[in-house]
Scaffold this active site. Structure first.
Site, PDB file in Angstrom:
ATOM      1  CG  ASP A  33      -1.911   1.145   1.226  1.00  0.00           C
ATOM      2  OD1 ASP A  33      -2.056   1.792   0.171  1.00  0.00           O
ATOM      3  OD2 ASP A  33      -2.542   1.382   2.267  1.00  0.00           O
ATOM      4  CG  ASP A  42      -3.725   3.844  -2.891  1.00  0.00           C
ATOM      5  OD1 ASP A  42      -2.830   3.233  -2.279  1.00  0.00           O
ATOM      6  OD2 ASP A  42      -4.911   3.841  -2.529  1.00  0.00           O
TER       7      ASP A  42
END
Length: 466
Positions: free
Chosen positions: A91, A291
């Site tokens: 992440d 992301d």
């Protein structure tokens, strides 16, 4: 969560961990002396290696997972002494790494490995790491000797609540060395998820944002590697992740400056213009963030409507009709017969381009395979979604689906983001003289590096660190 309820949970955890610490204290003087000696030898070993080879190497990890059907990419890291493997969701949209933790666990999701168990390794409020995590207001501590708590919330209303701990991470570097630095991370004893049936079967999250709490920022602070992160997600599943800049090519990378933020919260190349099939959509100054914690890409409502209108207009007269009964993603189409791969439909869709006018006209291209999936029912679905509808407001996310088959580099030292088409199915040769052939045209035929851990259909609910 109400403050009183949260305080009760923290007090329970603090009492439990206090008794663990008390028990560890009375294991015997001889045992404690040996442990202290062992730790000192380890610290000297890392320091000596670091001084001799400061920023001279990178850590390289194979990746597993895919966009569909799994819905995420993950890496295995060895933590603790003796080292135990944990699967972590990659992440770049958040900073703190955390593991589901038996402290004891109030609420934990199903995980592939036993929960991490802390052992006399709390990070206290007086630790500078605690302050860096809780910027801008600092930690909520009554005394410096208290445990340092954390709480992370995601846009899908999922969250992780816990305490900070410090433990050994076993890392293999590209120069052949095996180092075991002590790194701080979250011990998550209370995880809330929006939908447990679609949540990834993970031990935790590997936070790779640009903040000081990031694992790579900590490695950089110890002189072990440069503050550079990169990933290469294969469209066939798998890929690789790296810390440091050893495998970054010296030419061919498209670089854009990072958008400066007071907290370095997101990786953003700044404003962009959206182009579909060579046609300007009229959408300009679209601020996007990269992301890897998001399976799909999201545009705000205005950009999404402009984009989907052009797609639908372009499909007029084509042998595709909307598959309203397929709810894998919001917009899907079916053909005369089930599709087997995106190659079967790519002729019906056009190239999506993000043009960055502030970066000497740098462009990020999405061919059809970078924004489409084929479902288990043989339909084709659009992997660019309306972010406003899912609560992202005006935030625009470039997720995993659009980052496939590219090496993406986040250089926190030079404050720039780069990308280059690459063969993500092969781990790179770190010998630069032998790297020829690793970077290939996007449409090259590639082999498979790894198989995904999961075999069940259905992807997770996308999350985003706010």
């Amino acid at each position: 969560m109400a403050d009183s309820e949260m305080d009760k949970k923290r007090k329970v955890v603090l009492l439990v961990m206090f008794f663990w610490v008390l028990a560890a204290t009375f294991r015997g003087c001889s045992s404690a002396s040996n442990q202290q000696h062992s730790r000192r030898k380890h610290t000297l070993s890392v320091a000596a290696s670091s001084a001799a080879n400061r920023f001279g190497s990178s850590a390289l990890f194979p990746i597993q997972g895919n966009v569909y059907p799994d819905g995420y990419y993950y890496v295995s890291l060895n933590v603790g002494e003796p080292p135990k493997p944990y699967y972590l969701d990659i992440d770049t949209g958040s900073d703190l790494t955390w593991l589901q933790c038996d402290a004891p666990c109030v609420r934990c999701t199903k995980a592939p490995h036993p929960l991490y168990r802390p052992n006399n390794n709390l990070v206290l409020c007086k630790d500078p790491f605690c302050a860096s995590l809780n910027l801008p207001n600092g930690p909520k501590c009554e005394t410096p000797e208290e445990q340092c708590d954390y709480e992370i919330e995601y846009a899908d209303h999922g969250s992780s609540l816990g305490v900070l701990v410090k433990d050994i991470f076993q890392l293999r570097f590209t120069n052949g060395s095996l180092l075991r630095p002590h790194l701080s991370f979250g011990c998550g004893y209370d995880q809330q998820v929006s939908d447990a049936t679609s949540y990834p079967l993970m031990d935790g999250v590997l936070g790779l944002g640009g903040g000081k709490s990031s694992i790579v920022s900590q490695l950089h602070g110890q002189g072990l590697t440069r503050n550079v992160i990169g990933h290469c997600f294969s469209g066939r599943g798998g890929g690789f992740l790296f810390f440091g800049d050893d495998v970054v090519p010296s030419s061919g990378v498209v670089w854009t400056p990072m958008l400066h933020s007071s907290l370095n919260k997101h990786y953003s190349p700044g404003p962009t213009e959206l182009i579909y099939g060579g046609q300007h959509t009229g959408v300009k100054r679209l601020f996007v963030v990269f992301d890897s914690g998001s399976s799909y890409s999201y545009f705000n409502s205005q950009a999404y409507q402009a984009f989907i209108s052009l797609v639908r207009k372009d499909l007029n007269g084509k042998p595709l009709r909307e598959a309203l009964d397929d709810r894998t993603l919001p917009v899907c189409w079916k053909g005369p017969k089930p599709f087997k791969s995106v190659r079967d439909v790519q002729k019906y869709f056009k190239l999506v381009v993000l043009s960055f006018p502030n970066s000497r006209k740098a462009q990020l291209e999405f061919p059809p395979e970078a924004y489409l999936i084929i479902t288990s029912r043989g339909n084709v679905c659009l992997g660019i979604l309306n972010g406003t509808e899912v609560g992202l407001k005006n935030l625009n996310i470039i997720g995993d689906i659009s980052l496939q088959d590219k090496m993406v580099i986040y250089d926190n030292e030079k404050q720039q983001i780069g990308w280059i088409p690459a063969d993500c199915d092969r781990l790179p040769n770190v010998d630069r003289d032998n790297m020829e052939g690793f970077f290939l045209p996007y449409a090259a035929s590639l082999g498979i590096l790894t198989e995904s851990y999961h075999s069940t259909y259905g992807s997770r609910e996308d999350k985003y660190h706010e």
